[in-house]
Enzyme design. Structure first.
Site, short mmCIF file in Angstrom:
data_model
loop_
_atom_site.label_atom_id
_atom_site.label_comp_id
_atom_site.label_asym_id
_atom_site.label_seq_id
_atom_site.Cartn_x
_atom_site.Cartn_y
_atom_site.Cartn_z
N HIS A 66 0.84 -1.21 0.00
CA HIS A 66 0.00 0.00 0.00
C HIS A 66 0.86 1.25 0.00
O HIS A 66 0.38 2.32 -0.33
CB HIS A 66 -0.87 0.06 1.28
CG HIS A 66 -1.43 -1.25 1.66
ND1 HIS A 66 -2.42 -1.85 0.93
CD2 HIS A 66 -1.15 -2.09 2.69
CE1 HIS A 66 -2.71 -3.02 1.51
NE2 HIS A 66 -1.97 -3.18 2.57
N HIS A 94 5.94 6.26 6.54
CA HIS A 94 5.51 5.86 5.20
C HIS A 94 4.90 7.09 4.54
O HIS A 94 4.78 8.14 5.18
CB HIS A 94 4.50 4.70 5.28
CG HIS A 94 3.26 5.12 5.97
ND1 HIS A 94 3.11 5.08 7.35
CD2 HIS A 94 2.11 5.66 5.50
CE1 HIS A 94 1.94 5.54 7.68
NE2 HIS A 94 1.31 5.92 6.57
N HIS A 96 1.97 8.75 1.35
CA HIS A 96 0.84 8.63 0.42
C HIS A 96 1.11 9.65 -0.68
O HIS A 96 1.67 10.72 -0.41
CB HIS A 96 -0.48 8.96 1.14
CG HIS A 96 -0.69 8.14 2.38
ND1 HIS A 96 -1.52 7.02 2.41
CD2 HIS A 96 -0.17 8.24 3.62
CE1 HIS A 96 -1.50 6.50 3.62
NE2 HIS A 96 -0.68 7.21 4.37
N GLU A 106 -3.33 13.22 2.05
CA GLU A 106 -4.58 12.70 2.66
C GLU A 106 -5.32 13.86 3.32
O GLU A 106 -6.48 14.13 3.02
CB GLU A 106 -4.24 11.61 3.66
CG GLU A 106 -3.54 10.41 2.98
CD GLU A 106 -3.80 9.10 3.65
OE1 GLU A 106 -3.39 8.93 4.81
OE2 GLU A 106 -4.47 8.25 3.04
N HIS A 119 3.99 10.33 6.79
CA HIS A 119 3.44 10.02 8.11
C HIS A 119 4.48 9.35 8.99
O HIS A 119 4.99 8.28 8.64
CB HIS A 119 2.21 9.09 7.97
CG HIS A 119 1.02 9.78 7.39
ND1 HIS A 119 -0.03 9.11 6.78
CD2 HIS A 119 0.71 11.09 7.31
CE1 HIS A 119 -0.93 9.96 6.37
NE2 HIS A 119 -0.52 11.18 6.68
N THR A 201 -5.57 6.03 8.59
CA THR A 201 -6.25 6.38 7.33
C THR A 201 -6.34 5.18 6.39
O THR A 201 -6.78 5.30 5.25
CB THR A 201 -5.51 7.50 6.59
OG1 THR A 201 -4.23 6.98 6.18
CG2 THR A 201 -5.34 8.71 7.47
N THR A 202 -5.87 4.02 6.90
CA THR A 202 -6.00 2.77 6.13
C THR A 202 -6.67 1.74 7.02
O THR A 202 -6.60 1.87 8.25
CB THR A 202 -4.60 2.19 5.77
OG1 THR A 202 -3.95 1.81 6.99
CG2 THR A 202 -3.74 3.19 5.03
C1 LIG Z 1 -1.63 -0.60 6.70
N1 LIG Z 1 -1.74 0.35 7.81
C2 LIG Z 1 -0.49 0.95 8.16
C3 LIG Z 1 0.37 -0.02 8.97
N2 LIG Z 1 -0.09 -0.09 10.36
C4 LIG Z 1 -0.51 -1.26 10.97
C5 LIG Z 1 0.36 -2.32 10.96
C6 LIG Z 1 -0.04 -3.50 11.62
C7 LIG Z 1 -1.24 -3.60 12.27
C8 LIG Z 1 -2.11 -2.53 12.26
O1 LIG Z 1 -3.29 -2.60 12.86
C9 LIG Z 1 -3.60 -3.84 13.44
C10 LIG Z 1 -1.74 -1.33 11.59
S1 LIG Z 1 0.15 1.27 11.21
O2 LIG Z 1 -0.63 1.28 12.38
O3 LIG Z 1 1.57 1.41 11.45
C11 LIG Z 1 -0.39 2.46 10.19
S2 LIG Z 1 -0.64 4.08 10.64
C12 LIG Z 1 -1.22 4.51 9.12
S3 LIG Z 1 -1.66 6.13 8.81
N3 LIG Z 1 -1.82 6.32 7.24
O4 LIG Z 1 -2.91 6.39 9.46
O5 LIG Z 1 -0.55 6.92 9.31
C13 LIG Z 1 -1.18 3.44 8.28
C14 LIG Z 1 -0.70 2.27 8.86
ZN LIG Z 2 -0.29 7.11 6.33
#
Ligand SMILES: CN[C@@H]1CN(c2cccc(OC)c2)S(=O)(=O)c2sc(S(N)(=O)=O)cc21
Ligand SMILES: [Zn+2]
Length: 259
Positions: A66, A94, A96, A106, A119, A201-202
Protein backbone atom coordinates in the site's frame (compact mmCIF):
# COMPACT_ATOMS: atom_id res chain seq x y z
CA UNK A 1 -13.51 -9.03 0.20
CA UNK A 2 -10.43 -8.89 -1.94
CA UNK A 3 -7.59 -7.25 -0.04
CA UNK A 4 -8.28 -3.58 0.50
CA UNK A 5 -6.52 -1.09 -1.75
CA UNK A 6 -7.14 2.13 -3.68
CA UNK A 7 -8.72 0.84 -6.89
CA UNK A 8 -12.42 1.25 -7.74
CA UNK A 9 -13.07 -2.34 -6.70
CA UNK A 10 -11.31 -2.26 -3.31
CA UNK A 11 -10.76 1.44 -2.57
CA UNK A 12 -11.86 3.80 0.26
CA UNK A 13 -15.57 3.76 -0.76
CA UNK A 14 -15.64 -0.04 -0.23
CA UNK A 15 -13.74 -0.21 3.07
CA UNK A 16 -16.91 0.20 5.18
CA UNK A 17 -18.01 -3.34 4.22
CA UNK A 18 -15.15 -5.03 6.06
CA UNK A 19 -14.32 -2.15 8.42
CA UNK A 20 -17.59 -0.53 9.62
CA UNK A 21 -15.58 1.99 11.69
CA UNK A 22 -14.94 3.67 8.31
CA UNK A 23 -18.10 5.69 9.05
CA UNK A 24 -17.13 6.32 12.69
CA UNK A 25 -17.05 9.52 14.75
CA UNK A 26 -13.29 10.19 14.57
CA UNK A 27 -12.07 9.10 11.12
CA UNK A 28 -9.05 10.46 9.23
CA UNK A 29 -7.96 12.22 7.12
CA UNK A 30 -10.02 15.43 7.24
CA UNK A 31 -10.14 18.71 5.35
CA UNK A 32 -8.55 21.29 7.65
CA UNK A 33 -10.71 24.43 7.46
CA UNK A 34 -8.15 26.98 8.62
CA UNK A 35 -10.68 29.62 9.75
CA UNK A 36 -12.55 27.07 11.91
CA UNK A 37 -9.41 25.79 13.67
CA UNK A 38 -9.21 27.05 17.26
CA UNK A 39 -5.99 28.66 18.51
CA UNK A 40 -4.89 26.83 21.64
CA UNK A 41 -2.09 28.63 23.47
CA UNK A 42 -1.52 25.88 26.06
CA UNK A 43 0.19 23.70 23.47
CA UNK A 44 2.86 26.37 23.26
CA UNK A 45 5.62 27.43 25.65
CA UNK A 46 6.74 24.82 28.20
CA UNK A 47 4.44 22.32 26.63
CA UNK A 48 5.87 22.71 23.13
CA UNK A 49 5.91 19.61 20.94
CA UNK A 50 9.33 18.01 21.07
CA UNK A 51 10.97 15.25 19.04
CA UNK A 52 14.06 13.41 20.23
CA UNK A 53 14.97 10.91 17.52
CA UNK A 54 18.11 8.73 17.37
CA UNK A 55 19.52 8.50 13.83
CA UNK A 56 19.01 5.01 12.33
CA UNK A 57 22.37 3.33 11.59
CA UNK A 58 20.75 1.24 8.87
CA UNK A 59 17.47 1.75 7.04
CA UNK A 60 14.87 -1.05 6.75
CA UNK A 61 12.57 -0.39 3.77
CA UNK A 62 9.42 -2.42 3.00
CA UNK A 63 7.00 -2.25 0.06
CA UNK A 64 3.91 -3.35 2.02
CA UNK A 65 1.64 -3.29 -1.02
CA UNK A 66 0.00 0.00 0.00
CA UNK A 67 2.99 2.27 0.56
CA UNK A 68 6.75 2.35 1.03
CA UNK A 69 7.47 1.98 4.74
CA UNK A 70 10.66 2.54 6.72
CA UNK A 71 10.72 0.40 9.87
CA UNK A 72 12.39 2.23 12.78
CA UNK A 73 14.67 0.25 15.11
CA UNK A 74 16.19 3.01 17.26
CA UNK A 75 14.54 4.72 20.25
CA UNK A 76 12.89 7.91 19.03
CA UNK A 77 10.51 9.90 21.26
CA UNK A 78 7.76 12.44 20.56
CA UNK A 79 6.13 14.29 23.48
CA UNK A 80 4.57 17.62 24.48
CA UNK A 81 1.92 19.66 22.72
CA UNK A 82 -1.38 17.73 22.62
CA UNK A 83 0.47 14.64 23.93
CA UNK A 84 1.20 16.23 27.30
CA UNK A 85 3.81 14.32 29.27
CA UNK A 86 3.17 10.99 27.53
CA UNK A 87 6.16 9.74 25.50
CA UNK A 88 5.30 8.33 22.09
CA UNK A 89 7.91 6.12 20.40
CA UNK A 90 8.58 6.31 16.65
CA UNK A 91 7.65 2.97 15.06
CA UNK A 92 7.67 3.58 11.31
CA UNK A 93 7.17 6.17 8.63
CA UNK A 94 5.51 5.86 5.20
CA UNK A 95 3.93 8.08 2.58
CA UNK A 96 0.84 8.63 0.42
CA UNK A 97 1.04 10.24 -3.01
CA UNK A 98 -0.80 10.89 -6.31
CA UNK A 99 -0.27 9.95 -9.94
CA UNK A 100 0.32 13.67 -10.58
CA UNK A 101 1.53 16.63 -8.51
CA UNK A 102 -2.00 18.06 -8.08
CA UNK A 103 -3.09 15.31 -5.70
CA UNK A 104 -1.71 12.76 -3.26
CA UNK A 105 -1.95 14.11 0.28
CA UNK A 106 -4.58 12.70 2.66
CA UNK A 107 -5.24 15.79 4.77
CA UNK A 108 -6.26 18.86 2.75
CA UNK A 109 -6.03 22.51 3.78
CA UNK A 110 -9.11 24.51 2.80
CA UNK A 111 -9.61 21.90 0.08
CA UNK A 112 -6.02 22.14 -1.19
CA UNK A 113 -4.29 18.81 -1.84
CA UNK A 114 -0.52 18.51 -1.75
CA UNK A 115 1.48 16.14 -3.97
CA UNK A 116 2.25 13.76 -1.11
CA UNK A 117 2.05 13.37 2.67
CA UNK A 118 4.66 11.76 4.94
CA UNK A 119 3.44 10.02 8.11
CA UNK A 120 5.68 9.35 11.13
CA UNK A 121 3.77 6.80 13.25
CA UNK A 122 4.40 6.73 17.05
CA UNK A 123 2.86 4.67 19.87
CA UNK A 124 2.26 5.69 23.50
CA UNK A 125 5.12 3.98 25.33
CA UNK A 126 4.19 5.74 28.59
CA UNK A 127 0.90 3.84 28.80
CA UNK A 128 1.23 0.71 26.67
CA UNK A 129 3.77 -2.10 26.41
CA UNK A 130 3.99 -2.40 22.63
CA UNK A 131 2.81 -0.96 19.34
CA UNK A 132 0.33 -3.85 18.95
CA UNK A 133 -1.08 -3.09 22.43
CA UNK A 134 -1.40 0.62 21.66
CA UNK A 135 -2.74 0.49 18.10
CA UNK A 136 -6.39 0.14 19.14
CA UNK A 137 -6.40 2.45 22.18
CA UNK A 138 -7.96 5.93 21.87
CA UNK A 139 -4.68 7.53 23.07
CA UNK A 140 -2.51 4.78 21.61
CA UNK A 141 -0.93 6.44 18.57
CA UNK A 142 0.36 9.83 17.44
CA UNK A 143 1.12 10.48 13.78
CA UNK A 144 3.05 13.48 12.44
CA UNK A 145 1.71 14.53 9.03
CA UNK A 146 4.12 16.42 6.75
CA UNK A 147 2.87 17.85 3.46
CA UNK A 148 5.17 17.39 0.46
CA UNK A 149 5.34 19.76 -2.49
CA UNK A 150 7.49 19.48 -5.66
CA UNK A 151 10.70 21.52 -5.47
CA UNK A 152 14.30 20.88 -4.49
CA UNK A 153 15.38 17.36 -3.53
CA UNK A 154 15.17 16.33 0.13
CA UNK A 155 18.60 14.85 0.88
CA UNK A 156 17.44 12.82 3.85
CA UNK A 157 14.73 11.20 1.69
CA UNK A 158 17.29 10.16 -0.97
CA UNK A 159 17.98 6.86 0.82
CA UNK A 160 14.32 5.95 0.20
CA UNK A 161 13.77 7.45 -3.26
CA UNK A 162 17.10 6.07 -4.58
CA UNK A 163 16.06 2.55 -3.55
CA UNK A 164 12.44 2.47 -4.75
CA UNK A 165 13.68 0.79 -7.97
CA UNK A 166 14.83 -2.20 -5.88
CA UNK A 167 11.54 -2.32 -3.95
CA UNK A 168 9.23 -2.37 -6.94
CA UNK A 169 7.01 -5.29 -6.04
CA UNK A 170 4.73 -5.75 -3.05
CA UNK A 171 6.45 -7.59 -0.21
CA UNK A 172 9.94 -6.49 -1.29
CA UNK A 173 12.16 -5.54 1.64
CA UNK A 174 15.71 -4.33 1.89
CA UNK A 175 18.14 -3.02 4.43
CA UNK A 176 20.30 -0.11 3.33
CA UNK A 177 23.53 0.38 5.20
CA UNK A 178 23.34 4.13 5.71
CA UNK A 179 22.30 6.49 8.47
CA UNK A 180 18.96 8.29 8.49
CA UNK A 181 17.91 10.98 10.96
CA UNK A 182 14.08 11.22 11.01
CA UNK A 183 14.42 14.75 12.42
CA UNK A 184 15.68 15.85 9.00
CA UNK A 185 12.42 14.69 7.39
CA UNK A 186 10.49 17.33 9.36
CA UNK A 187 9.83 20.88 8.15
CA UNK A 188 12.04 23.59 9.65
CA UNK A 189 9.03 25.06 11.47
CA UNK A 190 7.63 22.42 13.82
CA UNK A 191 5.88 24.94 16.08
CA UNK A 192 2.99 25.67 13.69
CA UNK A 193 0.62 22.73 13.34
CA UNK A 194 -3.00 21.65 13.47
CA UNK A 195 -4.00 18.81 15.81
CA UNK A 196 -7.17 16.74 16.25
CA UNK A 197 -8.30 13.27 17.34
CA UNK A 198 -8.62 10.83 14.44
CA UNK A 199 -7.82 7.39 13.10
CA UNK A 200 -5.56 5.32 10.92
CA UNK A 201 -6.25 6.38 7.33
CA UNK A 202 -6.00 2.77 6.13
CA UNK A 203 -7.78 -0.35 7.29
CA UNK A 204 -8.22 -1.34 10.09
CA UNK A 205 -9.02 2.41 10.51
CA UNK A 206 -8.66 2.20 14.30
CA UNK A 207 -9.71 5.45 16.04
CA UNK A 208 -6.49 5.63 18.01
CA UNK A 209 -4.52 8.51 16.49
CA UNK A 210 -3.73 11.97 17.81
CA UNK A 211 -2.94 13.73 14.52
CA UNK A 212 -0.36 16.51 14.36
CA UNK A 213 -0.23 18.07 10.85
CA UNK A 214 2.49 20.67 10.25
CA UNK A 215 1.54 23.84 8.42
CA UNK A 216 4.87 24.14 6.56
CA UNK A 217 5.31 21.69 3.68
CA UNK A 218 8.69 20.16 2.77
CA UNK A 219 10.01 19.90 -0.79
CA UNK A 220 10.90 16.74 -2.69
CA UNK A 221 12.24 16.83 -6.23
CA UNK A 222 10.18 15.72 -9.25
CA UNK A 223 12.50 12.70 -9.54
CA UNK A 224 11.86 11.73 -5.92
CA UNK A 225 8.09 11.92 -6.48
CA UNK A 226 8.46 9.90 -9.72
CA UNK A 227 10.37 7.20 -7.82
CA UNK A 228 7.32 6.74 -5.54
CA UNK A 229 4.95 6.54 -8.53
CA UNK A 230 7.00 3.75 -10.10
CA UNK A 231 6.44 1.41 -7.16
CA UNK A 232 4.06 -1.51 -7.77
CA UNK A 233 1.21 -2.40 -5.37
CA UNK A 234 -0.17 -5.75 -4.22
CA UNK A 235 -2.39 -5.93 -7.33
CA UNK A 236 0.58 -5.40 -9.65
CA UNK A 237 -0.51 -1.88 -10.57
CA UNK A 238 1.56 1.27 -10.24
CA UNK A 239 1.30 2.39 -6.61
CA UNK A 240 -0.28 5.80 -7.17
CA UNK A 241 -3.19 7.72 -5.64
CA UNK A 242 -2.79 5.68 -2.44
CA UNK A 243 -4.61 8.31 -0.37
CA UNK A 244 -7.96 8.22 1.42
CA UNK A 245 -10.18 11.25 0.74
CA UNK A 246 -11.23 13.41 3.72
CA UNK A 247 -13.78 11.95 6.15
CA UNK A 248 -16.54 13.88 7.96
CA UNK A 249 -15.35 16.05 10.87
CA UNK A 250 -18.52 15.23 12.88
CA UNK A 251 -18.35 16.58 16.48
CA UNK A 252 -14.63 17.37 16.41
CA UNK A 253 -12.65 20.57 16.78
CA UNK A 254 -9.29 21.13 15.12
CA UNK A 255 -6.79 23.06 17.25
CA UNK A 256 -3.93 25.17 15.93
CA UNK A 257 -0.78 26.47 17.60
CA UNK A 258 -0.42 29.63 15.55
CA UNK A 259 -2.49 32.74 14.88
C1 LIG B 1 -1.63 -0.60 6.70
N1 LIG B 1 -1.74 0.35 7.81
C2 LIG B 1 -0.49 0.95 8.16
C3 LIG B 1 0.37 -0.02 8.97
N2 LIG B 1 -0.09 -0.09 10.36
C4 LIG B 1 -0.51 -1.26 10.97
C5 LIG B 1 0.36 -2.32 10.96
C6 LIG B 1 -0.04 -3.50 11.62
C7 LIG B 1 -1.24 -3.60 12.27
C8 LIG B 1 -2.11 -2.53 12.26
O1 LIG B 1 -3.29 -2.60 12.86
C9 LIG B 1 -3.60 -3.84 13.44
C10 LIG B 1 -1.74 -1.33 11.59
S1 LIG B 1 0.15 1.27 11.21
O2 LIG B 1 -0.63 1.28 12.38
O3 LIG B 1 1.57 1.41 11.45
C11 LIG B 1 -0.39 2.46 10.19
S2 LIG B 1 -0.64 4.08 10.64
C12 LIG B 1 -1.22 4.51 9.12
S3 LIG B 1 -1.66 6.13 8.81
N3 LIG B 1 -1.82 6.32 7.24
O4 LIG B 1 -2.91 6.39 9.46
O5 LIG B 1 -0.55 6.92 9.31
C13 LIG B 1 -1.18 3.44 8.28
C14 LIG B 1 -0.70 2.27 8.86
ZN1 LIG C 1 -0.29 7.11 6.33
Amino acid sequence: MAHWGYMTTNGPSTWGKDFPIANGERQSPIDIVTTAAEYDSDVLGSNALSTNYTPESEVKLVNNGHSIMCQITKKGVLTGGPLGKDEYRLEQFHLHWGAEDNRGSEHTVDGKMYASELHLVHWNASKYSSFADAVQKPDGLAVLGIFITPGVACNQFKVISDNCGKLKTSGAEMTVDTTLDPTLLLPSNTSDYWTYLGSLTTPPLFESVTWIVFKEPVEYSKEQLLALRNLVDSDGNHMQDNYRPPAALKQRKVKKTFT
